[in-house]
Design an enzyme around this catalytic site. Structure first.
Site, short mmCIF file in Angstrom:
data_model
loop_
_atom_site.label_atom_id
_atom_site.label_comp_id
_atom_site.label_asym_id
_atom_site.label_seq_id
_atom_site.Cartn_x
_atom_site.Cartn_y
_atom_site.Cartn_z
N TYR A 141 0.83 -1.21 0.00
CA TYR A 141 0.00 0.00 0.00
C TYR A 141 0.87 1.26 0.00
O TYR A 141 0.64 2.19 -0.79
CB TYR A 141 -0.89 -0.05 1.24
CG TYR A 141 -1.93 1.03 1.35
CD1 TYR A 141 -3.12 0.97 0.61
CD2 TYR A 141 -1.75 2.12 2.20
CE1 TYR A 141 -4.09 1.95 0.74
CE2 TYR A 141 -2.71 3.11 2.33
CZ TYR A 141 -3.88 3.01 1.60
OH TYR A 141 -4.84 3.99 1.73
N LYS B 70 1.04 4.03 -2.93
CA LYS B 70 0.63 5.42 -2.66
C LYS B 70 1.79 6.39 -2.86
O LYS B 70 1.58 7.55 -3.24
CB LYS B 70 0.06 5.54 -1.25
CG LYS B 70 -1.25 4.75 -1.03
CD LYS B 70 -2.36 5.24 -1.95
CE LYS B 70 -3.71 4.66 -1.58
NZ LYS B 70 -4.78 5.10 -2.50
P1 NAD Z 1 -13.45 2.11 0.93
O1 NAD Z 1 -12.96 0.71 0.98
O2 NAD Z 1 -14.55 2.54 1.83
O3 NAD Z 1 -13.85 2.52 -0.55
C1 NAD Z 1 -13.03 2.23 -1.65
C2 NAD Z 1 -13.90 2.18 -2.88
O4 NAD Z 1 -13.08 1.84 -4.00
C3 NAD Z 1 -14.99 1.12 -2.77
O5 NAD Z 1 -16.18 1.64 -3.27
C4 NAD Z 1 -14.46 0.01 -3.66
O6 NAD Z 1 -15.46 -0.80 -4.23
C5 NAD Z 1 -13.74 0.81 -4.72
N1 NAD Z 1 -12.78 0.01 -5.46
C6 NAD Z 1 -11.80 -0.79 -4.96
N2 NAD Z 1 -11.16 -1.40 -5.94
C7 NAD Z 1 -11.73 -0.98 -7.10
C8 NAD Z 1 -11.50 -1.27 -8.46
N3 NAD Z 1 -10.54 -2.11 -8.84
N4 NAD Z 1 -12.27 -0.67 -9.40
C9 NAD Z 1 -13.24 0.20 -9.04
N5 NAD Z 1 -13.52 0.49 -7.75
C10 NAD Z 1 -12.76 -0.09 -6.79
O7 NAD Z 1 -12.15 3.01 1.19
P2 NAD Z 1 -12.01 4.58 1.45
O8 NAD Z 1 -11.53 4.74 2.85
O9 NAD Z 1 -13.18 5.32 0.99
O10 NAD Z 1 -10.74 4.87 0.52
C11 NAD Z 1 -10.82 5.61 -0.68
C12 NAD Z 1 -9.41 5.97 -1.11
O11 NAD Z 1 -8.78 6.75 -0.11
C13 NAD Z 1 -8.52 4.76 -1.33
O12 NAD Z 1 -7.67 4.99 -2.43
C14 NAD Z 1 -7.73 4.68 -0.05
O13 NAD Z 1 -6.50 4.03 -0.21
C15 NAD Z 1 -7.55 6.15 0.27
N6 NAD Z 1 -7.25 6.43 1.66
C16 NAD Z 1 -8.15 6.17 2.65
C17 NAD Z 1 -7.82 6.47 3.97
C18 NAD Z 1 -8.75 6.23 5.11
O14 NAD Z 1 -8.35 6.43 6.26
N7 NAD Z 1 -9.99 5.81 4.91
C19 NAD Z 1 -6.56 7.01 4.27
C20 NAD Z 1 -5.68 7.26 3.23
C21 NAD Z 1 -6.03 6.98 1.93
#
Ligand code: NAD
Length: 251
Positions: free
Chosen positions: A157, A161
């Site tokens: 990850y 990133k």
């Molecule tokens: P989440 O798991 O709630 O949502 C992620 C979404 O991406 C889901 O709807 C999932 O179905 C979709 N997805 C995953 N793989 C996919 C693919 N191959 N094709 C199309 N859609 C796909 O996660 P989140 O917390 O909403 O995270 C969103 C983004 O933010 C991600 O890139 C994550 O790495 C990043 N992020 C989140 C956090 C956090 O604390 N929540 C922190 C840093 C970065």
């Protein structure tokens, strides 16, 4: 401020979590929004219904952004056909498959790199041509604090990133002369399904390193996306904005 009326956006992984919040926030500022989803059509439909009820156009587009060039081309094509143009691309879709470095297997490595780094690359590749033609565009990549500081158990990850930050800066340099900006958001610990899966001890440890001392909300991240998408951010490109409670303080 940050009026997106008349703008069109495509948000990957837009059916829940940060993607959902970003899709709704862009729409609340006036944008029409294509919501990409991989599996949960009902959740995507609910986002589309909420946006259309607010008077904006919205479509959902099924597609797996980790499935390579053809899949990403198809998502962009569907968005262009559905909305007529795409001014704003948000590469939000992402997954975690955590494991210690010494135990991480090929599938854990490949799937996270495939979704979190190759996906945004092929989406950017697909959207670049129409944006270059339009001589405008906003590309927003969802990185992570883990990509800036590393995180035990997240070699895949953090590498993806961090790679996304390199992709962001290179895209920014290559497309700047045509009025296209590319920026990254690097959230810290934000309350979504992704972080709900974390063991409580891991959450506590990360919170202890977070100066503000609490989890952020999806709306905190969505506000940063709205800013990068706006005309007001026209002179901002190649940047990484931490929405992270201060866990990373870059110079
Ligand atoms: P989440 O798991 O709630 O949502 C992620 C979404 O991406 C889901 O709807 C999932 O179905 C979709 N997805 C995953 N793989 C996919 C693919 N191959 N094709 C199309 N859609 C796909 O996660 P989140 O917390 O909403 O995270 C969103 C983004 O933010 C991600 O890139 C994550 O790495 C990043 N992020 C989140 C956090 C956090 O604390 N929540 C922190 C840093 C970065």
């Amino acid at each position: 401020m940050f009026d997106l009326t008349g703008k069109t956006a495509l948000v990957t992984g837009g059916s829940r979590g940060l993607g959902r919040a970003i899709a709704l926030a862009l729409a609340s500022q006036g944008a029409d929004v294509a919501v990409n989803f991989r599996g949960n059509a009902d959740a995507a439909d609910a986002v589309v219904a909420e946006i259309t009820a607010a008077g904006r156009r919205s479509i959902d587009i099924q597609g797996d952004t980790s499935a390579g060039r053809d899949a990403c081309d198809a998502i962009v094509k569907a968005a262009l056909e559905g909305l007529g143009s795409i001014d704003i691309l948000v590469n939000n879709a992402g997954i975690t498959r955590d494991n210690l470095l010494m135990r991480m297997d090929a599938d854990e490595w490949d799937s996270v790199i495939g979704t979190n780094l190759s996906g945004p690359f092929w989406m950017t590749r697909a959207i670049a041509r129409p944006m270059l033609k339009a001589r405008r565009g906003r590309i927003i990549n969802m990185s992570s604090a883990a990509g800036r500081m590393g995180n035990a158990g997240q070699a895949n990850y953090a590498a993806a990133k961090a790679g996304l930050i390199g992709l962001t800066k290179t895209t920014a340099r290559e497309l700047a002369s045509r009025g296209i900006t590319c920026n990254a958001i690097a959230p810290g610990l934000i309350e979504t399904d992704l972080t709900a899966d974390l063991p409580p001890a891991a959450t506590e440890a990360l919170l202890a390193m977070t100066p503000l001392g609490y989890l952020g909300s999806a709306d905190d991240v969505a506000a940063a996306a709205v800013y990068f998408a706006s005309d007001e951010a026209r002179y901002v490109t190649g940047q990484v904005l931490g929405v992270d409670g201060g866990i990373v303080m870059g110079s």
